[in-house]
Design an enzyme around this catalytic site. Structure first.
Site, PDB file in Angstrom:
ATOM      1  CG  HIS A   1      31.116  35.307  48.629  1.00 18.71           C
ATOM      2  ND1 HIS A   1      31.723  36.294  49.355  1.00 18.71           N
ATOM      3  CD2 HIS A   1      32.120  34.634  48.003  1.00 18.71           C
ATOM      4  CE1 HIS A   1      33.034  36.240  49.178  1.00 18.71           C
ATOM      5  NE2 HIS A   1      33.303  35.244  48.354  1.00 18.71           N
TER       6      HIS A   1
ATOM      7  NE  ARG B   1      43.489  38.626  47.861  1.00 21.46           N
ATOM      8  CZ  ARG B   1      43.237  37.501  47.191  1.00 21.46           C
ATOM      9  NH1 ARG B   1      42.271  37.477  46.289  1.00 21.46           N
ATOM     10  NH2 ARG B   1      43.929  36.401  47.420  1.00 21.46           N
TER      11      ARG B   1
HETATM   12  P1  AMP Z   1      36.169  33.830  46.633  1.00 28.15           P
HETATM   13  O1  AMP Z   1      35.638  33.630  48.013  1.00 28.15           O
HETATM   14  O2  AMP Z   1      36.855  35.128  46.417  1.00 28.15           O
HETATM   15  O3  AMP Z   1      36.954  32.640  46.125  1.00 28.15           O
HETATM   16  O4  AMP Z   1      34.888  33.890  45.707  1.00 28.15           O
HETATM   17  C1  AMP Z   1      33.972  32.833  45.642  1.00 28.15           C
HETATM   18  C2  AMP Z   1      33.055  33.042  44.466  1.00 28.15           C
HETATM   19  O5  AMP Z   1      32.344  34.263  44.626  1.00 28.15           O
HETATM   20  C3  AMP Z   1      33.816  33.127  43.140  1.00 28.15           C
HETATM   21  O6  AMP Z   1      33.095  32.412  42.144  1.00 28.15           O
HETATM   22  C4  AMP Z   1      33.810  34.608  42.854  1.00 28.15           C
HETATM   23  O7  AMP Z   1      33.881  34.919  41.485  1.00 28.15           O
HETATM   24  C5  AMP Z   1      32.485  35.028  43.434  1.00 28.15           C
HETATM   25  N1  AMP Z   1      32.504  36.460  43.745  1.00 28.15           N
HETATM   26  C6  AMP Z   1      33.397  37.118  44.531  1.00 28.15           C
HETATM   27  N2  AMP Z   1      33.143  38.451  44.519  1.00 28.15           N
HETATM   28  C7  AMP Z   1      32.078  38.632  43.699  1.00 28.15           C
HETATM   29  C8  AMP Z   1      31.362  39.781  43.264  1.00 28.15           C
HETATM   30  N3  AMP Z   1      31.669  41.016  43.659  1.00 28.15           N
HETATM   31  N4  AMP Z   1      30.323  39.596  42.414  1.00 28.15           N
HETATM   32  C9  AMP Z   1      30.006  38.342  41.995  1.00 28.15           C
HETATM   33  N5  AMP Z   1      30.644  37.228  42.361  1.00 28.15           N
HETATM   34  C10 AMP Z   1      31.671  37.358  43.197  1.00 28.15           C
END
Ligand code: AMP
Length: 280
Positions: free
Chosen positions: A37, A187
């Site tokens: 993030h 996760r």
């Molecule tokens: P989430 O909180 O899982 O909905 O993720 C929010 C944003 O962060 C989404 O656009 C994800 O693709 C991005 N994101 C989550 N994990 C990663 C990662 N390891 N590398 C790059 N972007 C990420």
């Protein structure tokens, strides 16, 4: 850094920024923020005058048997991280602020949302498209930032913006990994020590597939077979899917032509993890 809990607060702040002629970037998240993030937020801070990060665990994108209730949360820590990066406003609404009791309008997508994660999570992308549209309407950003980690989501958002003429630039950001290769994910916190070790089969299979394609292999079935064999050798891993699809339409392909996405979802114990690489 401002923390906004209501749509009204966000609108009032963005209106002030707009009057000053400032550009606005948006980073939508579900919280429990990590370096993945952070990479999106850093890019947004570089490219925009003002940055809004949303921290919203969107109930609409979780199926009835999925992990909405157990999803990790730490809003205080999230705010510290956002502040340290230079985010100007965190939007943290309650579900009731986003969804009226008689809410009944959705953004749904055909084709791209039916394959890969859409097969085992049939309502997921409707929830994603709807909440992202709402966030776009609330924040009215110039640019919005999404990770390649969720490659199908990124492709779907790009398509939605094109199909519905949303005047927003979508910026895709590379996957951030742990030192040993595991893609960072909120996760990952579900994994015990043994599962954490077993989870390395995902990135190992991704790196194997990527190397085969880099070395000239173009047959999707051959790459898939090698990746599946590697994953199946791990007793704690259970494959949801390993697929090779067109990078824009998300439909299966037989041969690697650019752009091609190789994506997987694998259960490690009860935890469902995803990873991918793009050939372009
Ligand atoms: P989430 O909180 O899982 O909905 O993720 C929010 C944003 O962060 C989404 O656009 C994800 O693709 C991005 N994101 C989550 N994990 C990663 C990662 N390891 N590398 C790059 N972007 C990420």
């Amino acid at each position: 850094m401002k923390i906004a809990y209501t749509v009204k607060e966000v609108r009032e702040q963005v209106k002030i920024w707009r009057k000053e002629g400032l550009t606005v970037g948006l980073v939508p998240t579900m919280g429990y923020l990590h370096e993945g993030h952070a990479s999106l937020m850093k890019k947004a801070v570089e490219q925009n005058d003002k940055v809004v990060a949303s921290v919203f665990l969107n109930p609409m994108q979780f199926g009835p048997t999925e992990d909405l209730e157990s999803y990790p949360r730490d809003f205080e820590q999230d705010c510290k991280l956002c502040d340290s990066i230079g985010v100007d406003m965190v939007f943290h609404p309650e579900p009731e602020e986003m969804y009226a009791p008689d809410f009944c309008t959705c953004v749904d997508m055909d084709v791209l949302s039916k394959t890969l994660c859409g097969k085992s999570r049939p309502i997921h992308f409707r929830g994603v498209c709807t909440v992202v549209t709402k966030l776009f309407n609330i924040v009215t950003p110039d640019r919005a930032y999404f990770g390649q980690k969720d490659a199908q989501q990124l492709a779907i958002i790009r398509r939605m913006v094109r199909d519905l003429n949303m005047d927003i630039e979508i910026v895709g950001c590379p996957i951030i990994r742990e030192e040993d290769g595991l893609a960072k994910s909120s996760r990952n916190t579900y994994l015990n020590e043994e599962e954490r070790q077993a989870a390395l089969v995902l990135s190992k299979a991704i790196f194997l597939g990527q190397k085969m394609v880099e070395d000239g292999e173009r047959d999707a079935a051959t790459v898939k077979k090698a990746m599946i064999e590697l994953i199946e050798a791990e007793p704690l891993a259970k494959i949801d899917y390993v697929e090779v699809v067109d990078g824009l339409s998300m439909q299966p392909v037989d041969t690697y032509t650019e752009p091609t996405l190789t994506a997987m979802a694998v259960y490690i114990g009860k935890t469902r993890l995803i990873d991918n690489f793009i050939f372009e």
